[in-house]
Write a protein that holds these residues in place. Structure first.
Motif, PDB file in Angstrom:
ATOM      1  N   LEU A  63       0.829  -1.207   0.000  1.00 47.58           N
ATOM      2  CA  LEU A  63       0.000   0.000   0.000  1.00 47.58           C
ATOM      3  C   LEU A  63       0.864   1.258   0.000  1.00 47.58           C
ATOM      4  O   LEU A  63       0.571   2.228  -0.704  1.00 47.58           O
ATOM      5  CB  LEU A  63      -0.960   0.010   1.196  1.00 47.58           C
ATOM      6  CG  LEU A  63      -1.850   1.255   1.298  1.00 47.58           C
ATOM      7  CD1 LEU A  63      -2.724   1.426   0.056  1.00 47.58           C
ATOM      8  CD2 LEU A  63      -2.730   1.203   2.546  1.00 47.58           C
ATOM      9  N   GLY A  64       1.930   1.247   0.787  1.00 42.64           N
ATOM     10  CA  GLY A  64       2.822   2.412   0.839  1.00 42.64           C
ATOM     11  C   GLY A  64       3.423   2.692  -0.526  1.00 42.64           C
ATOM     12  O   GLY A  64       3.474   3.841  -0.974  1.00 42.64           O
ATOM     13  N   LYS A 169       4.033  14.687  15.361  1.00 43.90           N
ATOM     14  CA  LYS A 169       2.873  14.251  16.169  1.00 43.90           C
ATOM     15  C   LYS A 169       2.135  13.107  15.484  1.00 43.90           C
ATOM     16  O   LYS A 169       1.705  12.153  16.130  1.00 43.90           O
ATOM     17  CB  LYS A 169       1.916  15.432  16.383  1.00 43.90           C
ATOM     18  CG  LYS A 169       2.385  16.422  17.441  1.00 43.90           C
ATOM     19  CD  LYS A 169       1.365  17.540  17.576  1.00 43.90           C
ATOM     20  CE  LYS A 169       1.989  18.782  18.153  1.00 43.90           C
ATOM     21  NZ  LYS A 169       1.134  19.980  17.978  1.00 43.90           N
ATOM     22  N   ILE A 170       1.968  13.211  14.164  1.00 45.71           N
ATOM     23  CA  ILE A 170       1.275  12.126  13.441  1.00 45.71           C
ATOM     24  C   ILE A 170       2.112  10.849  13.509  1.00 45.71           C
ATOM     25  O   ILE A 170       1.604   9.763  13.805  1.00 45.71           O
ATOM     26  CB  ILE A 170       0.997  12.524  11.972  1.00 45.71           C
ATOM     27  CG1 ILE A 170       0.014  13.687  11.923  1.00 45.71           C
ATOM     28  CG2 ILE A 170       0.442  11.339  11.193  1.00 45.71           C
ATOM     29  CD1 ILE A 170      -0.181  14.281  10.534  1.00 45.71           C
ATOM     30  N   TYR A 171       3.400  11.000  13.247  1.00 45.89           N
ATOM     31  CA  TYR A 171       4.301   9.836  13.270  1.00 45.89           C
ATOM     32  C   TYR A 171       4.256   9.162  14.641  1.00 45.89           C
ATOM     33  O   TYR A 171       4.107   7.942  14.745  1.00 45.89           O
ATOM     34  CB  TYR A 171       5.722  10.302  12.944  1.00 45.89           C
ATOM     35  CG  TYR A 171       6.749   9.200  12.905  1.00 45.89           C
ATOM     36  CD1 TYR A 171       6.973   8.478  11.732  1.00 45.89           C
ATOM     37  CD2 TYR A 171       7.498   8.867  14.035  1.00 45.89           C
ATOM     38  CE1 TYR A 171       7.904   7.464  11.684  1.00 45.89           C
ATOM     39  CE2 TYR A 171       8.430   7.852  13.998  1.00 45.89           C
ATOM     40  CZ  TYR A 171       8.635   7.148  12.821  1.00 45.89           C
ATOM     41  OH  TYR A 171       9.554   6.144  12.790  1.00 45.89           O
ATOM     42  N   ASP A 172       4.377   9.957  15.692  1.00 49.49           N
ATOM     43  CA  ASP A 172       4.353   9.389  17.050  1.00 49.49           C
ATOM     44  C   ASP A 172       2.976   8.809  17.373  1.00 49.49           C
ATOM     45  O   ASP A 172       2.854   7.765  18.010  1.00 49.49           O
ATOM     46  CB  ASP A 172       4.717  10.465  18.089  1.00 49.49           C
ATOM     47  CG  ASP A 172       6.187  10.847  18.008  1.00 49.49           C
ATOM     48  OD1 ASP A 172       6.962  10.106  17.371  1.00 49.49           O
ATOM     49  OD2 ASP A 172       6.558  11.905  18.552  1.00 49.49           O
ATOM     50  N   GLY A 173       1.933   9.498  16.922  1.00 51.63           N
ATOM     51  CA  GLY A 173       0.573   9.050  17.201  1.00 51.63           C
ATOM     52  C   GLY A 173       0.229   7.732  16.527  1.00 51.63           C
ATOM     53  O   GLY A 173      -0.668   7.025  16.959  1.00 51.63           O
ATOM     54  N   ARG A 178       1.921   1.479  12.936  1.00 54.09           N
ATOM     55  CA  ARG A 178       2.883   1.395  11.839  1.00 54.09           C
ATOM     56  C   ARG A 178       3.159  -0.024  11.362  1.00 54.09           C
ATOM     57  O   ARG A 178       3.316  -0.266  10.175  1.00 54.09           O
ATOM     58  CB  ARG A 178       4.187   2.099  12.202  1.00 54.09           C
ATOM     59  CG  ARG A 178       4.174   3.564  11.822  1.00 54.09           C
ATOM     60  CD  ARG A 178       5.572   4.095  11.673  1.00 54.09           C
ATOM     61  NE  ARG A 178       6.307   4.004  12.911  1.00 54.09           N
ATOM     62  CZ  ARG A 178       6.261   4.916  13.860  1.00 54.09           C
ATOM     63  NH1 ARG A 178       5.522   5.992  13.722  1.00 54.09           N
ATOM     64  NH2 ARG A 178       6.960   4.774  14.951  1.00 54.09           N
ATOM     65  N   ASP A 179       3.179  -0.958  12.287  1.00 54.28           N
ATOM     66  CA  ASP A 179       3.466  -2.335  11.872  1.00 54.28           C
ATOM     67  C   ASP A 179       2.309  -2.914  11.059  1.00 54.28           C
ATOM     68  O   ASP A 179       2.489  -3.816  10.256  1.00 54.28           O
ATOM     69  CB  ASP A 179       3.726  -3.224  13.093  1.00 54.28           C
ATOM     70  CG  ASP A 179       5.065  -2.864  13.725  1.00 54.28           C
ATOM     71  OD1 ASP A 179       5.899  -2.256  13.017  1.00 54.28           O
ATOM     72  OD2 ASP A 179       5.265  -3.188  14.900  1.00 54.28           O
TER      73      ASP A 179
ATOM     74  N   TYR B  45       7.714   6.353   5.592  1.00 49.47           N
ATOM     75  CA  TYR B  45       6.779   6.188   4.475  1.00 49.47           C
ATOM     76  C   TYR B  45       5.406   5.707   4.939  1.00 49.47           C
ATOM     77  O   TYR B  45       4.427   5.785   4.185  1.00 49.47           O
ATOM     78  CB  TYR B  45       7.363   5.263   3.397  1.00 49.47           C
ATOM     79  CG  TYR B  45       8.239   6.032   2.432  1.00 49.47           C
ATOM     80  CD1 TYR B  45       7.679   6.845   1.458  1.00 49.47           C
ATOM     81  CD2 TYR B  45       9.626   5.977   2.529  1.00 49.47           C
ATOM     82  CE1 TYR B  45       8.473   7.581   0.592  1.00 49.47           C
ATOM     83  CE2 TYR B  45      10.435   6.710   1.662  1.00 49.47           C
ATOM     84  CZ  TYR B  45       9.849   7.501   0.695  1.00 49.47           C
ATOM     85  OH  TYR B  45      10.635   8.238  -0.158  1.00 49.47           O
ATOM     86  N   ALA B  46       5.325   5.221   6.183  1.00 53.63           N
ATOM     87  CA  ALA B  46       4.008   4.867   6.728  1.00 53.63           C
ATOM     88  C   ALA B  46       3.109   6.101   6.785  1.00 53.63           C
ATOM     89  O   ALA B  46       1.880   5.989   6.801  1.00 53.63           O
ATOM     90  CB  ALA B  46       4.149   4.259   8.117  1.00 53.63           C
TER      91      ALA B  46
END
Lengths: 181, 78
Positions: A63-64, A169-173, A178-179, B45-46
């Motif tokens: 998907l990425g 913030k989005i990345y941490d949230g 993520r997995d 990239y996520a």
């Protein structure tokens, strides 16, 4: 993706069924034109078929890879078809009417969201509107920091800070997600 | 550039928001941090997937899939 790499057309058909809605939404968000979005969607899935050999599972999820490809094609398409000026005009209206660009896409009441979507939207909606807007313009319109600064009449340094803080913030949230993504 | 700064820049990099003058410094840091840098960029990239998944899926015309599969079939037969 392995089956597509093995040139199995049925696998592409299944991939299309699973992801066409997500990719179409992304394309529409960039180019704001239903017919052009459909044409581009078809071109993108053809490119997925043609470029499947370049996909590496070690570098990320399918998907990425598809979203990266679709976003690039949509932004290229926006510029090539000289629709940029029209989109900018619509964008200007959006900014004036509702600075929180993600909010007007759909309300919680209008649609039933998946758990994943609900979580992602919750994280994004938790950002200050100015950070949401900066990220929206960068990701969905392909604007540079300077273009965002000019568009929003904001100092360049402020735009940079908004992007950095918002994305962090989005990345941490999304750490727990993520997995799964 | 320390690694924390590199992480901030990586998130901008993956969405194409680094300014041209920032890219050179970013690439130098990317080489300096090696695998750690590549692993972090891959995770970033996520964000692409997250932004796409934040949107309500849009319906596309049934004819699109028919045309697509016809093109694939023609290409396979060519």
């Amino acid at each position: 993706m392995e089956r597509i790499q093995a040139r199995e057309a049925d696998a592409l058909s299944q991939l299309y069924d699973r992801y066409n809605g997500i990719l179409k939404a992304l394309i529409l968000r960039v180019i704001h034109n239903e017919a052009e979005a459909d044409d581009l969607l078809q071109e993108i899935f053809m490119e997925i078929w043609n470029q499947a050999k370049n996909f590496s599972a070690q570098k990320g999820k399918p998907l990425g890879w598809m979203v990266t490809l679709a976003r690039r094609r949509a932004i290229d398409g926006l510029r090539k078809k000289q629709a940029y000026a029209r989109a900018e005009e619509r964008l200007q209206n959006e900014i004036e009417q509702q600075p929180d660009a993600w909010v007007h896409n759909a309300t919680e009441e209008e649609i039933v969201l998946s758990d994943t979507r609900t979580l992602i939207r919750k994280v994004i909606m938790g950002l200050p509107p100015a950070q949401q807007l900066a990220i929206d313009l960068a990701f969905f319109k392909g604007m540079s920091q300077r273009e965002i600064a000019a568009k929003t009449n904001t100092p360049l340094g402020t735009v940079k800070t908004r992007l950095e803080l918002g994305l962090k913030k989005i990345y941490d949230g999304l750490k727990d997600l993520r997995d799964e993504l | 550039m320390n690694f924390e700064r590199f992480q901030n820049q990586s998130r901008l990099y993956v969405i194409g928001a680094l300014e041209p003058e920032e890219v050179e410094e970013f690439e130098k840091a990317r080489k300096k941090f090696g695998k750690k840098a590549e692993d972090f960029i891959a995770k970033c990239y996520a964000l692409h997937e997250a932004f796409a998944l934040s949107l309500r899926p849009a319906k596309s015309s049934d004819a699109i899939k028919d045309r697509l599969m016809a093109m694939v079939k023609a290409k396979k037969e060519a």
